[in-house]
Scaffold this motif. Structure first.
Motif, PDB file in Angstrom:
ATOM      1  N   GLN A 115       0.855  -1.179   0.000  1.00  0.00           N
ATOM      2  CA  GLN A 115       0.000   0.000   0.000  1.00  0.00           C
ATOM      3  C   GLN A 115       0.891   1.229   0.000  1.00  0.00           C
ATOM      4  N   GLY A 116       0.365   2.330  -0.537  1.00  0.00           N
ATOM      5  CA  GLY A 116       1.142   3.556  -0.615  1.00  0.00           C
ATOM      6  C   GLY A 116       1.485   4.108   0.752  1.00  0.00           C
ATOM      7  N   ASP A 120      -3.180   8.644  -7.263  1.00  0.00           N
ATOM      8  CA  ASP A 120      -2.903   7.430  -6.497  1.00  0.00           C
ATOM      9  C   ASP A 120      -4.098   6.476  -6.504  1.00  0.00           C
ATOM     10  N   ALA A 121      -5.302   7.012  -6.660  1.00  0.00           N
ATOM     11  CA  ALA A 121      -6.486   6.151  -6.717  1.00  0.00           C
ATOM     12  C   ALA A 121      -6.440   5.213  -7.912  1.00  0.00           C
ATOM     13  N   ALA A 130      -1.421 -11.608 -15.542  1.00  0.00           N
ATOM     14  CA  ALA A 130      -2.515 -10.649 -15.698  1.00  0.00           C
ATOM     15  C   ALA A 130      -2.377  -9.530 -14.681  1.00  0.00           C
ATOM     16  N   VAL A 131      -2.681  -8.303 -15.102  1.00  0.00           N
ATOM     17  CA  VAL A 131      -2.757  -7.159 -14.199  1.00  0.00           C
ATOM     18  C   VAL A 131      -4.060  -6.435 -14.490  1.00  0.00           C
ATOM     19  N   ARG A 132      -4.871  -6.249 -13.463  1.00  0.00           N
ATOM     20  CA  ARG A 132      -6.168  -5.592 -13.616  1.00  0.00           C
ATOM     21  C   ARG A 132      -6.382  -4.582 -12.496  1.00  0.00           C
ATOM     22  N   ALA A 133      -7.303  -3.665 -12.731  1.00  0.00           N
ATOM     23  CA  ALA A 133      -7.768  -2.802 -11.655  1.00  0.00           C
ATOM     24  C   ALA A 133      -8.553  -3.646 -10.648  1.00  0.00           C
ATOM     25  N   LEU A 134      -8.790  -3.102  -9.468  1.00  0.00           N
ATOM     26  CA  LEU A 134      -9.466  -3.876  -8.428  1.00  0.00           C
ATOM     27  C   LEU A 134     -10.863  -4.317  -8.834  1.00  0.00           C
ATOM     28  N   ASP A 135     -11.506  -3.569  -9.729  1.00  0.00           N
ATOM     29  CA  ASP A 135     -12.844  -3.958 -10.174  1.00  0.00           C
ATOM     30  C   ASP A 135     -12.810  -4.901 -11.370  1.00  0.00           C
ATOM     31  N   ALA A 160      -0.729   2.313  -4.681  1.00  0.00           N
ATOM     32  CA  ALA A 160       0.701   2.033  -4.622  1.00  0.00           C
ATOM     33  C   ALA A 160       1.523   3.256  -5.038  1.00  0.00           C
ATOM     34  N   GLU A 161       2.797   3.245  -4.665  1.00  0.00           N
ATOM     35  CA  GLU A 161       3.702   4.323  -5.037  1.00  0.00           C
ATOM     36  C   GLU A 161       4.009   4.258  -6.540  1.00  0.00           C
ATOM     37  N   GLU A 162       4.110   5.410  -7.171  1.00  0.00           N
ATOM     38  CA  GLU A 162       4.292   5.454  -8.619  1.00  0.00           C
ATOM     39  C   GLU A 162       5.690   5.034  -9.059  1.00  0.00           C
ATOM     40  N   ILE A 163       6.708   5.308  -8.268  1.00  0.00           N
ATOM     41  CA  ILE A 163       8.088   5.105  -8.706  1.00  0.00           C
ATOM     42  C   ILE A 163       8.380   3.650  -9.054  1.00  0.00           C
TER      43      ILE A 163
END
Length: 288
Positions: A176-177, A261-262, A244-249, A226-229
């Motif tokens: 988490q950020g 950050d959202a 696979a990488v997805r948004a939480l929805d 999460a942190e952008e860097i």
């Protein structure tokens, strides 16, 4: 160390020189960090959330940014500690290249003597990640990816195999950020993952977690604001390894820089686990 293995495309998506320089800089910085890991070094706090910066962060960052600026003087560089550094020349017309540098991902681990830290470098063009390098100085491992050309580790190309049928509950990573704090949604999400996983690892080094996922050593990784860097290099490694990488929805996810950050919350996993993890996340959201 040579950046290109026999399994790797010689062209590296037209970024062979960038890949060579990034791998060399990351591994040189890693050698510096490893040599100083047990030494006494200066530690300072930054921000209001208890994060830290060490003398080693600054030394490694200076080394990496110096190598990048010397070879690519017209490119922008954004570093974890130093912020945005202008190139030595004005940006070339039409060039929108930005390097992201995390010289010591896992500073809190280093401060307490825990050998779990990595060096991360990414290149974004038009804000989209096109190259990512992660070096683990402790184990001497380097992972790298170029968009459209695959991901590679110490043993060659990364192609993560499917989990065997009937496998036990997954091992997941969590991050988490820094600014999330006690957000109830974050707590509910992490609790939901704990209920559905065999283990949930919080390594304090997101790039190390991304690399373990890309190598198939863990099953999934969930991030909340999460942190952008760290995001461009890590997500590129994983997607180029076929995960696979997805948004939480469950919708599309983008690791482009410059988002709020959202927009930096995600589920990353083996493709066959995606429905299961998205269901865990949805149930956690209902209880949060």
């Amino acid at each position: 160390m040579d950046a290109v293995t026999r399994d790797e495309p010689a062209g590296a998506g037209g970024l062979a020189d960038e890949l060579r320089v990034a791998v060399g800089a990351a591994e040189e910085a890693g050698a510096l960090l490893r040599s100083r890991f047990l030494d006494a070094f200066r530690v300072e706090t930054k921000g209001e959330d208890g994060d830290v910066v060490t003398e080693l962060d600054l030394l490694a960052e200076e080394l990496i940014t110096g190598r990048l600026a010397a070879r690519f003087p017209a490119d922008r560089i954004r570093a974890e500690e130093g912020g945005e550094l202008a190139g030595r020349l004005p940006a070339r017309p039409g060039s929108r290249r930005t390097w992201l540098v995390d010289p010591l991902d896992g500073s809190n681990n280093v401060v307490v003597g825990l050998p779990a830290y990595v060096v991360g470098i990414a290149l974004c063009v038009d804000d989209e990640p096109v190259l990512g390098v992660v070096h683990d100085p402790v184990a001497g491992r380097t992972w790298r990816a170029v968009r459209g050309e695959g991901a590679y580790g110490p043993g060659g190309r990364l192609l993560v195999a499917a989990r065997p049928p009937g496998a036990v509950r997954p091992v997941l990573g969590w991050t988490q950020g820094h600014g999330v704090g006690g957000d109830p949604a974050a707590r509910a999400l992490k609790d939901g993952l704990e209920a559905g996983a065999r283990r949930v690892l919080q390594l304090w080094a997101p790039l190390l977690t991304w690399s373990l996922l890309a190598a198939g050593l863990i099953d999934g990784f969930v991030g909340y604001r999460a942190e952008e860097i760290d995001l461009p290099a890590g997500s590129l490694l994983v997607t180029e390894a076929g995960l696979a990488v997805r948004a939480l929805d469950g919708g599309p996810f983008s690791a482009r820089i410059g988002q709020s950050d959202a927009a930096r919350s995600y589920v990353a996993c083996r493709p066959e686990l995606l429905p299961y993890l998205l269901d865990l996340v949805a149930r956690a959201a209902r209880t949060g």
